[in-house]
Write an enzyme that holds these catalytic residues in place. Structure first.
Site, PDB file in Angstrom:
ATOM      1  N   ARG A  72       0.801  -1.230   0.000  1.00 38.05           N
ATOM      2  CA  ARG A  72       0.000   0.000   0.000  1.00 38.05           C
ATOM      3  C   ARG A  72       0.828   1.271   0.000  1.00 38.05           C
ATOM      4  O   ARG A  72       0.295   2.358  -0.229  1.00 38.05           O
ATOM      5  CB  ARG A  72      -0.938  -0.012   1.210  1.00 38.05           C
ATOM      6  CG  ARG A  72      -1.845  -1.242   1.168  1.00 38.05           C
ATOM      7  CD  ARG A  72      -2.805  -1.305   2.321  1.00 38.05           C
ATOM      8  NE  ARG A  72      -3.543  -2.563   2.291  1.00 38.05           N
ATOM      9  CZ  ARG A  72      -4.473  -2.906   3.156  1.00 38.05           C
ATOM     10  NH1 ARG A  72      -4.819  -2.074   4.130  1.00 38.05           N
ATOM     11  NH2 ARG A  72      -5.086  -4.071   3.069  1.00 38.05           N
ATOM     12  N   GLU A 202       5.932 -20.212 -22.556  1.00 39.91           N
ATOM     13  CA  GLU A 202       5.686 -20.866 -21.267  1.00 39.91           C
ATOM     14  C   GLU A 202       4.353 -21.615 -21.377  1.00 39.91           C
ATOM     15  O   GLU A 202       4.321 -22.820 -21.510  1.00 39.91           O
ATOM     16  CB  GLU A 202       5.633 -19.816 -20.149  1.00 39.91           C
ATOM     17  CG  GLU A 202       5.329 -20.378 -18.779  1.00 39.91           C
ATOM     18  CD  GLU A 202       5.013 -19.282 -17.749  1.00 39.91           C
ATOM     19  OE1 GLU A 202       4.745 -18.138 -18.133  1.00 39.91           O
ATOM     20  OE2 GLU A 202       5.000 -19.611 -16.552  1.00 39.91           O
TER      21      GLU A 202
END
Ligand SMILES: [Zn+2]
Length: 339
Positions: A72, A202
């Site tokens: 935050r 991937e």
């Protein structure tokens, strides 16, 4: 020569594929939860677990989102960077190229860009005090940030970027989110002098790697393990020196391979590809670089192979010249003593 873990611990190391937001260990998550007192009943029953594990990709996504929700302010960003640096220093990792997702903090988390930048700078200073140099890669999360969004590229073009910024990346889920629409973003990033380091090959096949090279000017590929599906492209990568950042535990846990025994690491090396071993999301995957090196050993790497992979990784890194020189010297010393 055996490759016991004590010997590999001594090996000077670099890591080129690690996500800052994926590095949070259980201890770090608990410390941030104590700081912010969030509700986690939507993620876990009872306490935050000692070790993370997940049943499937949505379960992983929930835990990852909870971790992001704890970031935050600048101090939170600096804390997770320093916690990772402490672990890297213990493993004798002296340079790391850390990917961080500006979009998650600035757009999703509503953090002021200066606050985010200050956290990265402070975290990097604390890491340096531990003897770990950080190069930042800021990635576009392809499954969150649509190609018409300018959030990440605007941040990269602003005067609020962190110290040690080296590259632009492309992360997130490949299936359904091709690389080509981001060509303009990468062209602008490269015009800023940033290196092109997208994920590809991937969860999607060799075509995705080809797009990353052709459309994004990739200098290194995050993962790239499925490039073996296309021998012509393998040859192209070998000739051009495009490097693959291989992350075995991540590949296992996200279902890219069914077992570690069938991981393509040694087949990639045998094909002449330049590769190195990495953790991807060490906190969430409950791994570290030593564990990934041990997996390499289990797949057949000898100590001299580990030294060669580290040399290749140092060469493929975008570390400052003095860091590269020091690592090369330390690898020489290690090689003379142990190979
Ligand atoms: Zn990754």
């Amino acid at each position: 020569m055996t490759t016991g873990s004590a010997l590999l611990l001594e090996l000077p190391k670099v890591e080129l594929h690690c996500h800052l937001e994926g590095s949070m260990s259980s201890a770090t998550v608990k410390a941030l939860a104590a700081r912010h007192q969030p509700d986690w009943s939507w993620v876990w029953n009872g306490d935050i677990p000692e070790h993370f594990s997940f049943d499937d990709f949505p379960d992983f996504g929930r835990q990852y989102l909870f971790g992001l929700s704890l970031l935050r302010n600048a101090d939170d960003i600096a804390t997770i960077t320093d916690d990772l640096a402490a672990s890297l220093a213990q493993q004798n990792v002296r340079h790391v190229e850390l990917t961080t997702t500006a979009y998650s903090h600035i757009e999703v988390g509503n953090m002021a860009p200066e606050e985010y930048r200050d956290g990265l700078d402070e975290g990097r200073r604390r890491a340096a005090a531990r003897g770990v140099n950080i190069g930042w890669v800021i990635d576009i999360p392809r499954d969150l940030e649509t190609p018409d969004s300018q959030v990440t590229i605007d941040f990269l073009e602003s005067s609020r970027t962190p110290d040690g910024l080296i590259g632009i990346g492309l992360g997130g889920y490949e299936v359904g989110f091709p690389a080509a629409p981001y060509a303009e973003h990468f062209a602008r990033g490269r015009a800023l002098g940033l290196h092109s380091i997208p994920h590809a090959g991937e969860t999607e096949g060799a075509d995705s790697v080809r797009q990353a090279v052709d459309d994004l000017g990739a200098e290194r590929i995050g993962h790239g393990v499925r490039v073996l599906e296309d021998p012509v492209l393998v040859e192209q990568l070998v000739e051009s020196g495009v490097f693959c950042e291989v992350c075995p535990t991540s590949n296992l846990l996200l279902g890219v391979v069914d077992t570690l025994d069938e991981h393509p690491l040694t087949r990639m090396i045998d094909a002449g590809l330049n590769v190195c071993l990495n953790t991807d999301d060490p906190g969430w995957f409950d791994t570290d670089l030593m564990t990934e090196l041990q997996i390499g050993t289990d797949l057949g790497l000898r100590v001299e192979d580990h030294v060669r992979l580290q040399r290749d990784a140092v060469r493929a890194s975008f570390a400052p010249a003095d860091v590269k020189r020091l690592l090369a010297e330390q690898l020489d010393v290690f090689e003379r003593a142990h190979c």
